[in-house]
Motif scaffolding. Structure first.
Motif, PDB file in Angstrom:
ATOM      1  N   GLU A 116     -11.289 -40.110  11.159  1.00  0.00           N
ATOM      2  CA  GLU A 116     -11.683 -39.475  12.407  1.00  0.00           C
ATOM      3  C   GLU A 116     -12.952 -40.128  12.919  1.00  0.00           C
ATOM      4  N   ARG A 117     -13.317 -39.826  14.149  1.00  0.00           N
ATOM      5  CA  ARG A 117     -14.546 -40.383  14.696  1.00  0.00           C
ATOM      6  C   ARG A 117     -15.727 -39.728  14.009  1.00  0.00           C
ATOM      7  N   PRO A 118     -16.625 -40.537  13.465  1.00  0.00           N
ATOM      8  CA  PRO A 118     -17.773 -39.954  12.757  1.00  0.00           C
ATOM      9  C   PRO A 118     -18.699 -39.209  13.712  1.00  0.00           C
ATOM     10  N   GLN A 119     -19.295 -38.139  13.199  1.00  0.00           N
ATOM     11  CA  GLN A 119     -20.398 -37.474  13.885  1.00  0.00           C
ATOM     12  C   GLN A 119     -21.361 -37.003  12.802  1.00  0.00           C
ATOM     13  N   ALA A 120     -22.389 -36.302  13.236  1.00  0.00           N
ATOM     14  CA  ALA A 120     -23.411 -35.872  12.284  1.00  0.00           C
ATOM     15  C   ALA A 120     -22.778 -35.118  11.119  1.00  0.00           C
ATOM     16  N   GLY A 121     -22.949 -35.639   9.918  1.00  0.00           N
ATOM     17  CA  GLY A 121     -22.452 -34.950   8.732  1.00  0.00           C
ATOM     18  C   GLY A 121     -20.944 -35.036   8.543  1.00  0.00           C
ATOM     19  N   ARG A 122     -20.261 -35.814   9.379  1.00  0.00           N
ATOM     20  CA  ARG A 122     -18.807 -35.988   9.217  1.00  0.00           C
ATOM     21  C   ARG A 122     -18.501 -37.468   9.157  1.00  0.00           C
ATOM     22  N   TYR A 123     -18.126 -37.935   8.010  1.00  0.00           N
ATOM     23  CA  TYR A 123     -17.847 -39.347   7.850  1.00  0.00           C
ATOM     24  C   TYR A 123     -16.397 -39.549   7.403  1.00  0.00           C
ATOM     25  N   ARG A 124     -15.922 -40.774   7.536  1.00  0.00           N
ATOM     26  CA  ARG A 124     -14.531 -41.051   7.150  1.00  0.00           C
ATOM     27  C   ARG A 124     -14.364 -40.970   5.642  1.00  0.00           C
ATOM     28  N   GLN A 125     -15.379 -41.427   4.928  1.00  0.00           N
ATOM     29  CA  GLN A 125     -15.409 -41.117   3.501  1.00  0.00           C
ATOM     30  C   GLN A 125     -16.518 -40.115   3.323  1.00  0.00           C
ATOM     31  N   HIS A 126     -16.178 -38.951   2.829  1.00  0.00           N
ATOM     32  CA  HIS A 126     -17.253 -38.063   2.447  1.00  0.00           C
ATOM     33  C   HIS A 126     -16.886 -37.379   1.156  1.00  0.00           C
TER      34      HIS A 126
END
Length: 419
Positions: A116-126
């Motif tokens: 998904e498109r990254p945003q604050a605190g949301r990454y493709r690998q987390h």
RNA sequence: GCGGGUGUGGUGUAGGGGUUAACACAUCUGGUUGUGGCCCAGAAGAUCGUGGGUUCAAAUCCCACCACUCGCCCCA
């Protein structure tokens, strides 16, 4: 897009941030074990159908678009896990955990992948901390995962925490509620934004978390699922609320918190914390009594939650909470090359073997003591052990404290015990 | 997939048509014999995100693309 650049949505965790990871992971592990959860690891890759499941609903289609799927030569399809729960349930079935003492309480920490498109605190690998209880219908199990989540943030030092709680019903009562909600929204259609009209046709429950202006009021007057629960679901919720109240644990009933897929049942909850960009939730969880069957196993109730490590850390930093400092060597061993280097190397490994953190000054040839002292200061060691020709010849070592104490010489053989 | 913001040494910034792209921090070296921090001197380090265009001249203006970032969609 160069070769020496992080792939989109990927993060390097540098040493100065890594201590936050240890802080969170250690706390989560400690707490989960205190609650009787067992540590487990499941693969990062599973066969795609495990995650693809029911198909058909709008969100399911979307879900597949956001998965990292690899088609292999032999026609099998594998996927980087986008969540933990399915893997847990698969492992439960495959390893015969139904024959273990029930219920089975498991936790794990590791990476998941969502394209998904990254945003604050949301990454493709987390990375997620995930805890699940399989094989138990008692609302006390729901309570247990909820409190594990809440206490994790509390013990990490979070302030401004709240529980958001709701029930998403079950296959008996949820369809009736969806019908009532759809009816209400259809009657108000002229007041809906375009995006919400689309949600209404594809996945009506999603209208509930619309951020469009005016929806707060419109939805407040909409039918709430809590008023449409069947006797079983209503009793489950009442029981859970009673347990929360017995613990003096406050919570907010949030009628807009729901799950659109059938295998999600009864309890839905989130923990919200102040800060962290657009999303207040630091964790989400709930009950999924229909999941095991949906992936082809025996009916097994389950309840659990997942919490993103990156987001927890972001929250810690926003709330000004410090992680413990990483331990550093307290000693630097300085020398002047040649024979003194050999002695220095020997001493360094003796110190390390004795459990004393030590740095060796590196130098291909001889290097000025000034430069080595500067290095010692930069690393923040407490003591420099100096091995020059004089010391080596005499079997001594110069002990030079950096905090202002007096410089002394002691026999080389005494260093390990005297430090 | 959609929208806003931002791309100049490792990091943070300045420069907004003109010749050697500036500053701070960080790095390295040195400030006489083997002693850190502060200070001083010096060194190294930038295809000004990429490609095209306008111009005698582009880091600077225009276009496109890419990346990062914040948000939307979605959130298992």
């Amino acid at each position: 897009m160069t070769a020496i650049q992080r792939a989109t949505g990927m993060q390097d965790v540098l040493p100065e941030d890594r201590r936050y990871w240890d802080f969170v992971i250690d706390k989560a592990t400690d707490l989960a074990q205190r609650y009787g959860f067992q540590h487990i690891d499941v693969p990062i890759i599973e066969y795609t159908p495990l995650f693809a499941r029911g198909m058909g609903t709008a969100s399911d289609v979307f879900v597949q678009k956001e998965m990292y799927t690899i088609e292999e030569d032999d026609d099998t399809s594998i996927t980087l896990r986008p969540e933990f729960t399915a893997g847990f349930v698969r492992a439960f079935i495959e390893n015969g955990m139904m024959t273990w003492p029930q219920p089975v309480k498991l936790f794990s920490i590791g990476p998941i992948f969502r394209r998904e498109r990254p945003q604050a605190g949301r990454y493709r690998q987390h990375s997620q901390f995930n805890a699940e209880i399989l094989g138990e219908l008692d609302p006390a199990a729901d309570l247990e995962v909820m409190m594990l989540a809440m206490n994790l943030y509390r013990e990490l030092g979070y302030k401004g925490l709240t529980f958001q709680l709701n029930s998403t019903g079950c296959p008996t009562c949820k369809p009736i509620y969806i019908q009532a909600l759809t009816q209400y929204l259809a009657d108000q259609q002229d007041k809906l934004a375009a995006i919400d009209k689309e949600r209404l046709s594809k996945n009506p429950l999603r209208v509930l978390d619309s951020k469009e202006p005016g929806m707060d009021k419109l939805l407040a007057e909409a039918p709430h699922i809590i008023d449409h629960l069947c006797a079983d679901c209503a009793a489950h919720l009442a029981d859970l609320r009673g347990l929360l109240e017995a613990l003096d644990q406050s919570y907010t009933i949030n009628f807009r918190l729901v799950r659109g897929i059938d295998y999600y049942t009864k309890t839905v909850f989130e923990v919200w914390a102040e800060g962290i960009g657009a999303q207040a939730a630091v964790c989400g969880g709930g009950r999924y009594d229909g999941l095991a069957e949906a992936i082809g196993g025996p009916s097994t109730p389950g309840v659990g939650f997942g919490s993103g490590i990156e987001r927890i850390i972001l929250g810690l930093q926003e709330q000004g909470i410090e992680a413990p400092k990483t331990p550093q060597p307290t000693v630097l061993v300085a020398h002047f090359g040649g024979e003194t280097k050999k002695t220095a190397v020997t001493l360094t490994y003796q110190l390390r073997a004795a459990g004393i953190g030590a740095r060796l000054a590196f130098a291909r040839d001889k290097r000025s003591l000034k430069s080595q002292m500067r290095e010692a200061n930069r690393w923040g060691v407490r003591t420099v052990l100096i091995l020059g020709e004089d010391e080596v010849a005499a079997g001594m070592v110069t002990v030079r404290p950096l905090d202002g104490g007096d410089q002394t010489q002691i026999p080389l053989s005494d260093v390990v015990t005297k430090l």
